[in-house]
Write a protein that holds these residues in place. Structure first.
Motif, PDB file in Angstrom:
ATOM      1  N   ALA A 163       0.833  -1.204   0.000  1.00  0.00           N
ATOM      2  CA  ALA A 163       0.000   0.000   0.000  1.00  0.00           C
ATOM      3  C   ALA A 163       0.867   1.252   0.000  1.00  0.00           C
ATOM      4  N   ALA A 164       1.904   1.256   0.830  1.00  0.00           N
ATOM      5  CA  ALA A 164       2.810   2.407   0.878  1.00  0.00           C
ATOM      6  C   ALA A 164       3.562   2.576  -0.437  1.00  0.00           C
ATOM      7  N   ILE A 166       2.395   1.898  -3.437  1.00  0.00           N
ATOM      8  CA  ILE A 166       1.472   2.549  -4.373  1.00  0.00           C
ATOM      9  C   ILE A 166       1.397   4.046  -4.085  1.00  0.00           C
ATOM     10  N   ILE A 167       1.353   4.416  -2.805  1.00  0.00           N
ATOM     11  CA  ILE A 167       1.346   5.838  -2.436  1.00  0.00           C
ATOM     12  C   ILE A 167       2.612   6.518  -2.930  1.00  0.00           C
ATOM     13  N   LEU A 168       3.756   5.831  -2.786  1.00  0.00           N
ATOM     14  CA  LEU A 168       5.026   6.369  -3.285  1.00  0.00           C
ATOM     15  C   LEU A 168       4.979   6.559  -4.799  1.00  0.00           C
ATOM     16  N   SER A 169       4.427   5.600  -5.519  1.00  0.00           N
ATOM     17  CA  SER A 169       4.342   5.691  -6.980  1.00  0.00           C
ATOM     18  C   SER A 169       3.458   6.853  -7.403  1.00  0.00           C
ATOM     19  N   LEU A 170       2.310   7.019  -6.733  1.00  0.00           N
ATOM     20  CA  LEU A 170       1.416   8.123  -7.067  1.00  0.00           C
ATOM     21  C   LEU A 170       2.079   9.465  -6.768  1.00  0.00           C
ATOM     22  N   SER A 171       2.809   9.542  -5.661  1.00  0.00           N
ATOM     23  CA  SER A 171       3.500  10.789  -5.318  1.00  0.00           C
ATOM     24  C   SER A 171       4.578  11.102  -6.353  1.00  0.00           C
ATOM     25  N   PHE A 172       5.291  10.074  -6.788  1.00  0.00           N
ATOM     26  CA  PHE A 172       6.347  10.272  -7.776  1.00  0.00           C
ATOM     27  C   PHE A 172       5.774  10.782  -9.088  1.00  0.00           C
ATOM     28  N   MET A 173       4.663  10.186  -9.530  1.00  0.00           N
ATOM     29  CA  MET A 173       4.064  10.607 -10.796  1.00  0.00           C
ATOM     30  C   MET A 173       3.523  12.018 -10.701  1.00  0.00           C
ATOM     31  N   ILE A 506       9.551  -0.692   6.503  1.00  0.00           N
ATOM     32  CA  ILE A 506       9.637  -0.490   5.049  1.00  0.00           C
ATOM     33  C   ILE A 506       8.538   0.449   4.577  1.00  0.00           C
ATOM     34  N   ALA A 507       7.320   0.248   5.087  1.00  0.00           N
ATOM     35  CA  ALA A 507       6.212   1.131   4.709  1.00  0.00           C
ATOM     36  C   ALA A 507       6.488   2.558   5.146  1.00  0.00           C
ATOM     37  N   LEU A 508       7.066   2.737   6.325  1.00  0.00           N
ATOM     38  CA  LEU A 508       7.389   4.074   6.817  1.00  0.00           C
ATOM     39  C   LEU A 508       8.435   4.740   5.926  1.00  0.00           C
ATOM     40  N   ILE A 509       9.409   3.962   5.463  1.00  0.00           N
ATOM     41  CA  ILE A 509      10.415   4.505   4.541  1.00  0.00           C
ATOM     42  C   ILE A 509       9.766   4.968   3.248  1.00  0.00           C
ATOM     43  N   PHE A 510       8.855   4.156   2.717  1.00  0.00           N
ATOM     44  CA  PHE A 510       8.150   4.537   1.490  1.00  0.00           C
ATOM     45  C   PHE A 510       7.360   5.825   1.682  1.00  0.00           C
ATOM     46  N   LEU A 511       6.673   5.952   2.817  1.00  0.00           N
ATOM     47  CA  LEU A 511       5.865   7.143   3.077  1.00  0.00           C
ATOM     48  C   LEU A 511       6.753   8.382   3.235  1.00  0.00           C
ATOM     49  N   LEU A 512       7.861   8.238   3.947  1.00  0.00           N
ATOM     50  CA  LEU A 512       8.781   9.360   4.098  1.00  0.00           C
ATOM     51  C   LEU A 512       9.391   9.747   2.745  1.00  0.00           C
ATOM     52  N   ALA A 513       9.681   8.742   1.906  1.00  0.00           N
ATOM     53  CA  ALA A 513      10.203   9.020   0.570  1.00  0.00           C
ATOM     54  C   ALA A 513       9.158   9.766  -0.267  1.00  0.00           C
ATOM     55  N   SER A 514       7.883   9.427  -0.095  1.00  0.00           N
ATOM     56  CA  SER A 514       6.817  10.131  -0.815  1.00  0.00           C
ATOM     57  C   SER A 514       6.801  11.603  -0.452  1.00  0.00           C
ATOM     58  N   VAL A 515       6.875  11.883   0.854  1.00  0.00           N
ATOM     59  CA  VAL A 515       6.882  13.275   1.313  1.00  0.00           C
ATOM     60  C   VAL A 515       8.122  14.006   0.796  1.00  0.00           C
ATOM     61  N   ILE A 517       9.952  13.371  -1.883  1.00  0.00           N
ATOM     62  CA  ILE A 517       9.868  13.587  -3.333  1.00  0.00           C
ATOM     63  C   ILE A 517       8.975  14.772  -3.645  1.00  0.00           C
ATOM     64  N   VAL A 518       7.829  14.847  -2.984  1.00  0.00           N
ATOM     65  CA  VAL A 518       6.890  15.941  -3.234  1.00  0.00           C
ATOM     66  C   VAL A 518       7.498  17.278  -2.822  1.00  0.00           C
ATOM     67  N   LEU A 519       8.124  17.333  -1.640  1.00  0.00           N
ATOM     68  CA  LEU A 519       8.714  18.583  -1.167  1.00  0.00           C
ATOM     69  C   LEU A 519       9.856  19.040  -2.072  1.00  0.00           C
ATOM     70  N   ARG A 520      10.708  18.095  -2.458  1.00  0.00           N
ATOM     71  CA  ARG A 520      11.845  18.458  -3.317  1.00  0.00           C
ATOM     72  C   ARG A 520      11.371  18.947  -4.677  1.00  0.00           C
ATOM     73  N   ALA A 521      10.383  18.236  -5.260  1.00  0.00           N
ATOM     74  CA  ALA A 521       9.872  18.653  -6.566  1.00  0.00           C
ATOM     75  C   ALA A 521       9.179  20.007  -6.481  1.00  0.00           C
ATOM     76  N   THR A 522       8.473  20.255  -5.379  1.00  0.00           N
ATOM     77  CA  THR A 522       7.790  21.539  -5.215  1.00  0.00           C
ATOM     78  C   THR A 522       8.792  22.677  -5.146  1.00  0.00           C
ATOM     79  N   ARG A 523       9.849  22.512  -4.356  1.00  0.00           N
ATOM     80  CA  ARG A 523      10.873  23.557  -4.252  1.00  0.00           C
ATOM     81  C   ARG A 523      11.582  23.783  -5.582  1.00  0.00           C
TER      82      ARG A 523
END
Length: 528
Positions: A163-164, A166-173, A506-515, A517-523
Motif C-alpha cells: 500500500a505504501a 502505491i502511495i510512493l508511486s502516485l506521489s512520484f508521478m 519499510i512502509a514508513l520509509i516509502f511514506l517518508l520518501a513520498s513526502v 519527493i513531493v517537497l523536493r519537486a515543489t521547491r
C-alpha cells in the motif's frame, strides 16, 4: 533454473498452441496486424498509439470475448500497435516537418533537413533502425528486470508495504508529471475519489451514486479512460480548429536522391549513439510517469555533446535522428517494467494493456505473477502450476514476435506511408469522436457509458486547458480500488490498528520518501 526454463517454454508454447495442443496462428497474425496498424496510425497526423489501442480494445473484446483463450491474441494486437506507432511517428516528422508529439519535434531537427537534401528515405531507414534497436534493447531490460523486481517485492513486502509503495508511486508521478506538484496531487486524488463511486468492499451497498442506479457497479472503466484521454483531446482539437486561422502552408515533397541507402558500415557507425540513447530511454522509461519527451531530449543532448566537428546535429545528420528515435522507442519497453512487476502503468499505452487484462481472462499484472511455484502433476487435479506466470512469458513472447516483425516487415511498411502525412488534420477530430462514442457504447453498453465518456472527456478537456498532466488522474483512477483493498486488508490484519502503516519500517520509509519527493519537486519547480 530448470523450473524457470520450464515456465519459459510453457509461455512460448502458449502463443502457438491451444490448451488442447492444437497449433494456432492467431496470436502471431494479431501481432503482425497490430504492428502494421500501429505504423499507419503513427504516420497519420492527429492520431497516436494510445488512441488506436483505446479504440481497438472494445472491438477486440467484442470479437474474441473475455475467456482466457482470448487474452494473448488481444494483447498481441495491442502490443503490435504500441510498437508500430512508435516507429511510424517518425514519418511525418522527417518527410513533412510535422511532428505529432513533442519528442518527434526533435526528430525533425535532423530528419527534415535530410529530406531537403534529398535523403528523406535514408532518414526514415535510420529512424527505423534506431527505433527498433532501442525498442529491442529496452525489451531485453524488461525481460530481466520485471521478474527480478517482482520476486523481490513479493518476498519482502506485505500488505502495508505494498500500500505504501502505491502511495510512493502516485506521489512520484504527481511530482514529475506536469508543471505543478500540487495540481498533480489534487487531480490524482480526484481520480481516486471518482474510482470509489459505486463499488465498495464493506458490503454495505453502493456509495456516492447520488441516486443513479446505473452507477451501482461503479463508473465504467473503459468509458472513463477513453473519455479523459481521447475525448478530452478531441474537444481541445475542435476548439483549436475553431479559433485558429487557416494556414496555407505548402509542404515540400520529399526529393529523390541517389544516396538513400543505409549501408551496414553507416549503421555500424550509428551503434554507439543508438546504444547510448537506448540506455537513457530505458532508464527513463522504468520510472513511471516521465514519458518519452525527456528521454528524447536527453538522448539528443548526449549525442550533441559527443558530436564530431564535421557532423553538427541540427544540420541534417543521421546521428541526430538515431539519438532521438532510439531514446523515445526504448521508453516503450521499459515502461512495462512497473506494469509487469507492480501493476502500475508507466504511460498511457500501458494503461490500455492493464484495461485489457482486467477485461479479459483471469490474468492480473503485479508481483504475484512471477511466483515460480514447483510444477506438480496430481491425480484427479491435473497439473498444478502458476498459470499467470505462463501468460507472462507468453506476453514476453508476443513482444519478441513484434520486434521480429518490426525488423523484417516494419521497415517496408514505414517507407510506403509518406502520403499519410498529407491527410488534413481538420478531419480527424470528428472521426475520432464518432469512433470513440461507438466503441464505449459497444464495450460498456447503454447510454450510461456514453454519458460517462462525455463527462470524463470534459474533465480531460479542463485539465488540458489548465496545463495539468492527465497521468496522475488516470493512474489514481486505476489504482484506487487496489490501494483500498490493500489498506483494508492491512487494517484488518493489524487488528484494527489505525497506525498500521507507520509500524512497518519499510512502509514508513516509502511514506517518508513520498513526502521527500513531493517537497523536493515543489521547491525545484518554485525556483524555476
Amino acid at each position: 533454473m530448470e523450473l524457470a526454463f520450464d515456465y519459459i517454454l510453457r509461455g512460448i508454447l502458449s502463443v502457438f498452441f491451444t490448451s488442447e495442443g492444437a497449433f494456432i496462428w492467431l496470436p502471431v497474425v494479431m501481432v503482425l496486424a497490430g504492428l502494421v496498424l500501429g505504423i499507419v496510425v503513427g504516420a497519420t497526423p492527429g492520431l497516436n498509439g494510445p488512441f488506436a489501442m483505446a479504440i481497438a480494445l472494445p472491438v477486440l473484446i467484442s470479437a474474441f470475448g473475455t475467456g482466457n483463450d482470448a487474452l494473448l491474441p488481444i494483447l498481441g494486437f495491442l502490443i503490435g500497435i504500441m510498437k508500430g506507432a512508435t516507429v511510424g511517428g517518425a514519418v511525418p516528422a522527417i518527410l513533412f516537418n510535422t511532428p505529432g508529439t513533442p519528442d518527434a519535434y526533435l526528430t525533425t531537427l535532423d530528419g527534415h533537413p535530410m529530406t531537403r537534401k534529398g535523403q528523406g528515405y535514408k532518414a526514415l531507414k535510420v529512424a527505423h533502425f534506431s527505433s527498433v534497436s532501442g525498442d529491442t534493447f529496452s525489451d531485453i531490460a524488461l525481460f530481466i528486470a520485471a521478474p527480478t523486481l517482482a520476486v523481490l517485492i513479493e518476498s519482502a513486502l506485505d500488505l502495508p508495504e505494498k500500500a505504501a509503495l502505491i502511495i510512493l508511486s502516485l506521489s512520484f508521478m504527481a511530482a514529475v508529471s506536469g508543471k505543478s506538484v500540487t495540481k498533480g496531487l489534487l487531480v490524482g486524488g480526484l481520480g481516486m475519489l471518482l474510482a470509489l463511486i459505486g463499488t465498495t468492499l464493506s458490503g454495505y451497498g453502493p456509495r456516492m451514486t447520488m441516486g443513479v442506479t446505473d452507477l451501482g457497479n461503479g463508473i465504467p472503466l473503459t468509458s472513463a479512460i477513453l473519455g479523459v484521454l481521447v475525448l478530452g483531446e478531441v474537444f481541445c482539437a475542435i476548439e483549436d480548429r475553431i479559433h485558429e486561422r487557416r494556414k496555407n502552408r505548402q509542404t515540400e515533397a520529399p526529393r529523390e536522391s541517389t544516396d538513400n541507402s543505409l549501408s551496414w558500415v553507416e549503421a555500424k557507425r550509428l551503434l554507439p549513439t543508438i546504444l547510448r540513447s537506448a540506455s537513457i530511454g530505458t532508464a527513463i522509461g522504468a520510472l513511471p510517469g516521465i514519458g518519452t519527451t525527456l528521454a528524447a531530449t536527453l538522448g539528443y543532448e548526449a549525442a550533441r555533446k559527443r558530436q564530431k566537428a564535421d557532423a553538427a546535429l541540427g544540420s541534417g545528420v543521421p546521428e541526430g535522428v538515431a539519438a532521438t528515435e532510439a531514446a523515445n522507442s526504448a521508453v516503450s519497453g521499459a515502461n512495462l517494467i512497473p506494469v509487469m512487476s507492480l501493476g502500475i502503468p508507466g504511460n498511457f499505452a500501458a494503461v490500455f494493456l492493464i484495461l485489457a487484462v482486467e477485461s479479459v481472462g483471469d490474468f492480473t499484472f503485479g508481483p504475484q505473477v512471477f511466483r515460480f511455484t514447483e510444477i506438480k502433476v496430481i491425480e484427479d487435479y491435473g497439473t498444478i502450476i502458476n498459470a499467470e506466470l505462463v501468460i507472462a512469458f507468453g506476453i514476453f513472447t508476443l513482444m519478441v514476435l513484434a520486434n521480429l516483425f518490426n525488423w523484417t516487415i516494419g521497415r517496408y511498411v514505414m517507407l510506403s506511408l509518406g502520403i499519410l502525412a498529407k491527410i488534413p488534420v481538420t478531419i480527424t477530430p470528428a472521426l475520432v469522436l464518432l469512433i470513440t462514442i461507438t466503441a464505449v457504447y459497444s464495450q460498456d453498453g447503454g447510454f450510461i457509458a456514453i454519458w460517462t465518456a462525455l463527462a470524463f472527456g470534459l474533465i480531460g478537456y479542463v485539465l488540458r486547458r489548465l496545463e495539468i498532466s492527465l497521468l496522475p488522474f488516470v493512474i489514481g483512477f486505476i489504482l484506487s480500488p487496489k490501494l483500498e483493498e490493500l489498506i483494508r486488508g492491512g487494517f484488518s490484519g493489524s487488528g484494527g490498528d489505525p497506525f498500521f502503516l507507520l509500524k512497518s519500517p519499510i512502509a514508513l520509509i516509502f511514506l517518508l520518501a513520498s513526502v521527500a519527493i513531493v517537497l523536493r519537486a515543489t521547491r525545484k519547480k518554485e525556483n524555476k
